[in-house]
Design a protein around this motif. Sequence first.
Motif, mmCIF file in Angstrom:
data_model
loop_
_atom_site.group_PDB
_atom_site.id
_atom_site.type_symbol
_atom_site.label_atom_id
_atom_site.label_comp_id
_atom_site.label_asym_id
_atom_site.label_seq_id
_atom_site.Cartn_x
_atom_site.Cartn_y
_atom_site.Cartn_z
ATOM 1 N N LYS A 19 0.813 -1.215 0.000
ATOM 2 C CA LYS A 19 0.000 0.000 0.000
ATOM 3 C C LYS A 19 0.849 1.269 0.000
ATOM 4 O O LYS A 19 0.573 2.222 -0.740
ATOM 5 N N LYS A 20 1.897 1.293 0.824
ATOM 6 C CA LYS A 20 2.739 2.495 0.903
ATOM 7 C C LYS A 20 3.468 2.732 -0.417
ATOM 8 O O LYS A 20 3.588 3.868 -0.886
ATOM 9 N N TYR A 21 3.973 1.661 -0.993
ATOM 10 C CA TYR A 21 4.654 1.787 -2.285
ATOM 11 C C TYR A 21 3.664 2.230 -3.359
ATOM 12 O O TYR A 21 3.990 3.029 -4.238
ATOM 13 N N ARG A 22 2.464 1.726 -3.259
ATOM 14 C CA ARG A 22 1.388 2.080 -4.189
ATOM 15 C C ARG A 22 1.153 3.587 -4.197
ATOM 16 O O ARG A 22 1.072 4.219 -5.247
ATOM 17 N N GLU A 23 1.065 4.159 -3.022
ATOM 18 C CA GLU A 23 0.817 5.595 -2.909
ATOM 19 C C GLU A 23 2.009 6.409 -3.403
ATOM 20 O O GLU A 23 1.846 7.432 -4.064
ATOM 21 N N LYS A 24 3.213 5.955 -3.121
ATOM 22 C CA LYS A 24 4.426 6.652 -3.541
ATOM 23 C C LYS A 24 4.546 6.690 -5.056
ATOM 24 O O LYS A 24 4.774 7.758 -5.645
ATOM 25 N N VAL A 25 4.387 5.543 -5.684
ATOM 26 C CA VAL A 25 4.536 5.477 -7.139
ATOM 27 C C VAL A 25 3.357 6.129 -7.849
ATOM 28 O O VAL A 25 3.513 6.761 -8.883
ATOM 29 N N ARG A 26 2.177 5.988 -7.258
ATOM 30 C CA ARG A 26 0.996 6.654 -7.823
ATOM 31 C C ARG A 26 1.239 8.154 -7.946
ATOM 32 O O ARG A 26 0.966 8.776 -8.981
ATOM 33 N N ASP A 27 1.785 8.740 -6.901
ATOM 34 C CA ASP A 27 2.034 10.180 -6.899
ATOM 35 C C ASP A 27 3.146 10.552 -7.873
ATOM 36 O O ASP A 27 3.083 11.584 -8.543
ATOM 37 N N TYR A 28 4.154 9.710 -7.980
ATOM 38 C CA TYR A 28 5.293 9.996 -8.864
ATOM 39 C C TYR A 28 4.877 9.957 -10.326
ATOM 40 O O TYR A 28 5.226 10.834 -11.116
#
Length: 237
Positions: A19-28
């Motif tokens: 989930k955390k990686y999901r949010e990070k890459v989503r924003d990038y």
Amino acid sequence: MIKEILPKLQAELDKNADKKYREKVRDYFKMDVANYLGVKIPLVRKIADKHFKEINHLDIDDVLKICNSLLETKIYEHKVIAFHWSYKCKNNYRTKHFKIFEGWLKTYVDDWSDCDDLCTHSLGYLVFKHPEFVPKVKQWSSSNNRWVKRASAVTLIFSARKGQHLDDVLDLASVLLLDKDDLVQKGYGWMLKEASKIFTEEVFEFVLKNKDKMPRTALRYAIEKMPSEYKKVVMKK
């Protein structure tokens, strides 16, 4: 075949979603979170390699149909797998497959990660092997779709790295020179950077001639790999 393989792929992807990686890459990548599971790309490719063994005996056209079914889900990780599998079939590409890849570009690519993945691999390789499609690729530069326009430059990166199509690279950079989309600017700047590794003098002369008009974003990409003395000349006011 897709009905057999998709549940297995999905179960493995769900198991490895972060989930955390999901949010990070989503924003990038500025992607729609609804279409992103959050699996790290190296792991997605590892999963793809594992399951490719189940379909690598198939004819390329059947593999590409499976890839198309994955793309239709619009899930980011499925698209990564589809593009990965299609590139694994590169030794069997034929001219008819250009239309398929172009269709994927115009239908399923909706962020710059997708664009670069498809264009620097499957599309780029096919165009390198079949240069008769270069004029068609250059026509994409007039598209209203930012990803198709970026693709016009990024698709030629494969050929530029092989020392091919310098004239087309410079011509395309001229067409895209004043484009206001920063992702298009980065795309053609990247193309020039790759070409400069082999054609340093030619790209340097192009950039020097156009440096007062070229957006800074594109210019900095284009000269990134040039000798420091060349960079100083270009950046000198």
